[in-house]
Design an enzyme around this catalytic site. Structure first.
Site, PDB file in Angstrom:
ATOM      1  N   ASN A   9      72.222  33.728 -39.193  1.00  0.00           N
ATOM      2  CA  ASN A   9      72.834  35.000 -38.817  1.00  0.00           C
ATOM      3  C   ASN A   9      73.807  35.380 -39.927  1.00  0.00           C
ATOM      4  O   ASN A   9      74.888  34.811 -40.037  1.00  0.00           O
ATOM      5  CB  ASN A   9      73.568  34.802 -37.478  1.00  0.00           C
ATOM      6  CG  ASN A   9      74.341  36.030 -37.049  1.00  0.00           C
ATOM      7  OD1 ASN A   9      74.225  37.096 -37.655  1.00  0.00           O
ATOM      8  ND2 ASN A   9      75.155  35.872 -36.006  1.00  0.00           N
ATOM      9  N   LYS A  11      75.441  37.998 -40.242  1.00  0.00           N
ATOM     10  CA  LYS A  11      76.533  38.844 -39.720  1.00  0.00           C
ATOM     11  C   LYS A  11      76.773  40.032 -40.663  1.00  0.00           C
ATOM     12  O   LYS A  11      75.833  40.536 -41.258  1.00  0.00           O
ATOM     13  CB  LYS A  11      77.802  38.014 -39.486  1.00  0.00           C
ATOM     14  CG  LYS A  11      77.528  36.798 -38.600  1.00  0.00           C
ATOM     15  CD  LYS A  11      78.776  36.140 -38.090  1.00  0.00           C
ATOM     16  CE  LYS A  11      78.415  34.943 -37.218  1.00  0.00           C
ATOM     17  NZ  LYS A  11      79.549  34.313 -36.609  1.00  0.00           N
ATOM     18  N   HIS A  98      75.266  38.465 -28.968  1.00  0.00           N
ATOM     19  CA  HIS A  98      76.173  37.585 -29.708  1.00  0.00           C
ATOM     20  C   HIS A  98      77.593  37.790 -29.172  1.00  0.00           C
ATOM     21  O   HIS A  98      77.981  38.900 -28.807  1.00  0.00           O
ATOM     22  CB  HIS A  98      76.106  37.887 -31.207  1.00  0.00           C
ATOM     23  CG  HIS A  98      76.790  36.842 -32.013  1.00  0.00           C
ATOM     24  ND1 HIS A  98      78.157  36.801 -32.150  1.00  0.00           N
ATOM     25  CD2 HIS A  98      76.307  35.769 -32.678  1.00  0.00           C
ATOM     26  CE1 HIS A  98      78.475  35.733 -32.872  1.00  0.00           C
ATOM     27  NE2 HIS A  98      77.381  35.090 -33.209  1.00  0.00           N
ATOM     28  N   GLU A 100      80.303  38.087 -30.605  1.00  0.00           N
ATOM     29  CA  GLU A 100      81.068  39.114 -31.335  1.00  0.00           C
ATOM     30  C   GLU A 100      80.723  40.501 -30.801  1.00  0.00           C
ATOM     31  O   GLU A 100      81.582  41.383 -30.743  1.00  0.00           O
ATOM     32  CB  GLU A 100      80.786  38.990 -32.840  1.00  0.00           C
ATOM     33  CG  GLU A 100      81.473  37.751 -33.407  1.00  0.00           C
ATOM     34  CD  GLU A 100      80.743  37.077 -34.556  1.00  0.00           C
ATOM     35  OE1 GLU A 100      79.874  37.710 -35.179  1.00  0.00           O
ATOM     36  OE2 GLU A 100      81.054  35.891 -34.821  1.00  0.00           O
ATOM     37  N   GLU A 170      76.134  29.305 -27.874  1.00  0.00           N
ATOM     38  CA  GLU A 170      77.183  29.296 -28.894  1.00  0.00           C
ATOM     39  C   GLU A 170      78.555  29.324 -28.228  1.00  0.00           C
ATOM     40  O   GLU A 170      79.031  30.392 -27.829  1.00  0.00           O
ATOM     41  CB  GLU A 170      77.043  30.532 -29.788  1.00  0.00           C
ATOM     42  CG  GLU A 170      75.700  30.633 -30.471  1.00  0.00           C
ATOM     43  CD  GLU A 170      75.775  31.507 -31.726  1.00  0.00           C
ATOM     44  OE1 GLU A 170      75.467  30.989 -32.796  1.00  0.00           O
ATOM     45  OE2 GLU A 170      76.161  32.676 -31.625  1.00  0.00           O
ATOM     46  N   GLY A 176      82.627  29.937 -36.302  1.00  0.00           N
ATOM     47  CA  GLY A 176      83.397  30.295 -37.494  1.00  0.00           C
ATOM     48  C   GLY A 176      84.745  29.604 -37.579  1.00  0.00           C
ATOM     49  O   GLY A 176      85.590  29.975 -38.381  1.00  0.00           O
ATOM     50  N   SER A 216      79.601  26.740 -36.053  1.00  0.00           N
ATOM     51  CA  SER A 216      79.959  25.846 -37.157  1.00  0.00           C
ATOM     52  C   SER A 216      78.907  24.769 -37.422  1.00  0.00           C
ATOM     53  O   SER A 216      79.260  23.662 -37.847  1.00  0.00           O
ATOM     54  CB  SER A 216      81.341  25.218 -36.927  1.00  0.00           C
ATOM     55  OG  SER A 216      82.324  26.240 -36.821  1.00  0.00           O
TER      56      SER A 216
HETATM   57  P1  PGA Z   1      79.086  29.978 -37.500  1.00  0.00           P
HETATM   58  O1  PGA Z   1      78.464  31.210 -36.660  1.00  0.00           O
HETATM   59  O2  PGA Z   1      77.918  29.083 -37.857  1.00  0.00           O
HETATM   60  O3  PGA Z   1      79.709  30.622 -38.701  1.00  0.00           O
HETATM   61  O4  PGA Z   1      80.070  29.303 -36.605  1.00  0.00           O
HETATM   62  C1  PGA Z   1      77.419  30.998 -35.757  1.00  0.00           C
HETATM   63  C2  PGA Z   1      77.095  32.299 -35.082  1.00  0.00           C
HETATM   64  O5  PGA Z   1      78.033  33.016 -34.687  1.00  0.00           O
HETATM   65  O6  PGA Z   1      75.906  32.655 -34.893  1.00  0.00           O
END
Ligand code: PGA
Length: 255
Positions: A9, A11, A98, A100, A170, A176, A216
């Site tokens: 992803n 983003k 997601h 976010e 997640e 992140g 992460s």
């Molecule tokens: P990350 O993000 O690997 O940077 O923690 C994962 C995601 O939000 O899909």
């Protein structure tokens, strides 16, 4: 038997030319193929077509995903993208729900359910995300919370081919932040998701739906997650922005 999946992803990262360079780099890293692992990359919408062209030209062994979609077919929805538009540029997957999008853009489980239905009507595979906040994790109600999300997000879906619907668990506190859930934390929730899928869709369908871990995930910790019974791959954010590291994760999944 479920095929493993490693999905990147991207983003809101990479301009058009940077996205092309990353896709070309990944094509090179994965030149030897990905064996039995499905690999997916999700660039920002404006870069989908460019990455699709790289995939075609380099015969790259990865598929294209969008990061979001709107459920209507066309019309006055400024700023949104319809499923047939994703289809037309070669996206065969789409991330939905997601955290976010839920947190910053107010998406609800009902929205996510509508998005899944719209995508599936166009043969695009949803990668439907779920996961709890730190507050919920600390209150110890994370399993119930995620099970409730799954029930709402899948309400009324007709899954005829279980390889065509993917879930990503997640935990928000691990996204992140560099703070990963342990492999046992991931299995606890992914196992509960699988049980819920059995209740909703029956054994056979539930056994074919991939459940990814995200938060992460990186080249050093991926193997531990993949050992778990109900973890079928990873949805990778930060670590998907480097072709070599992401390819290392694919190679771990092939092992
Ligand atoms: P990350 O993000 O690997 O940077 O923690 C994962 C995601 O939000 O899909």
């Amino acid at each position: 038997m479920r095929k493993r999946m490693i999905a990147g992803n991207w983003k809101m990262n990479k301009t058009f030319s940077e996205a092309i360079v990353l896709a070309q780099g990944l094509a090179k890293e994965l030149e030897g193929g990905t064996g039995d692992v499905d690999v997916v990359v999700a660039p920002p919408a404006v870069n989908l077509k460019g990455v699709a062209e790289v995939i075609e030209k380099e015969e790259a062994p990865f598929a294209l995903s969008a990061q979001n979609v709107y459920w209507e077919e066309a019309g006055a929805y400024t700023g949104e993208t319809a499923p047939n538009m994703l289809e037309a540029v070669g996206a065969t997957y789409c991330i939905i729900g997601h955290s976010e999008r839920r947190d910053y853009f107010g998406e609800t489980d009902e929205d996510i359910n509508k998005k899944a239905k719209a995508l599936m009507a166009h043969g695009i595979v949803p990668i439907s995300c779920c996961g709890e906040s730190l507050e919920i994790r600390e209150a110890g109600t994370h399993v119930e919370f995620v099970v409730d999300q799954i029930k709402k997000d899948t309400a009324g879906l007709e899954i005829t081919d279980p390889s065509k619907y993917v879930i990503a668990y997640e935990p928000i506190w691990a996204i992140g932040t560099g703070k990963t859930a342990t492999a046992d934390d991931a299995q606890e929730v992914c196992g509960a998701i699988r049980k819920t899928l059995v209740e909703i869709f029956g054994e056979e369908t539930a056994a074919g739906i991939r459940i990814l871990y995200g938060g992460s995930a990186n080249p050093s910790n991926i193997a531990g997650f993949l050992e778990k019974e109900d973890v079928d791959g990873a949805l990778v954010g930060g670590a998907s922005l480097k072709a070599d590291g992401f390819a290392d994760m694919v190679h771990s999944a092939m092992a």
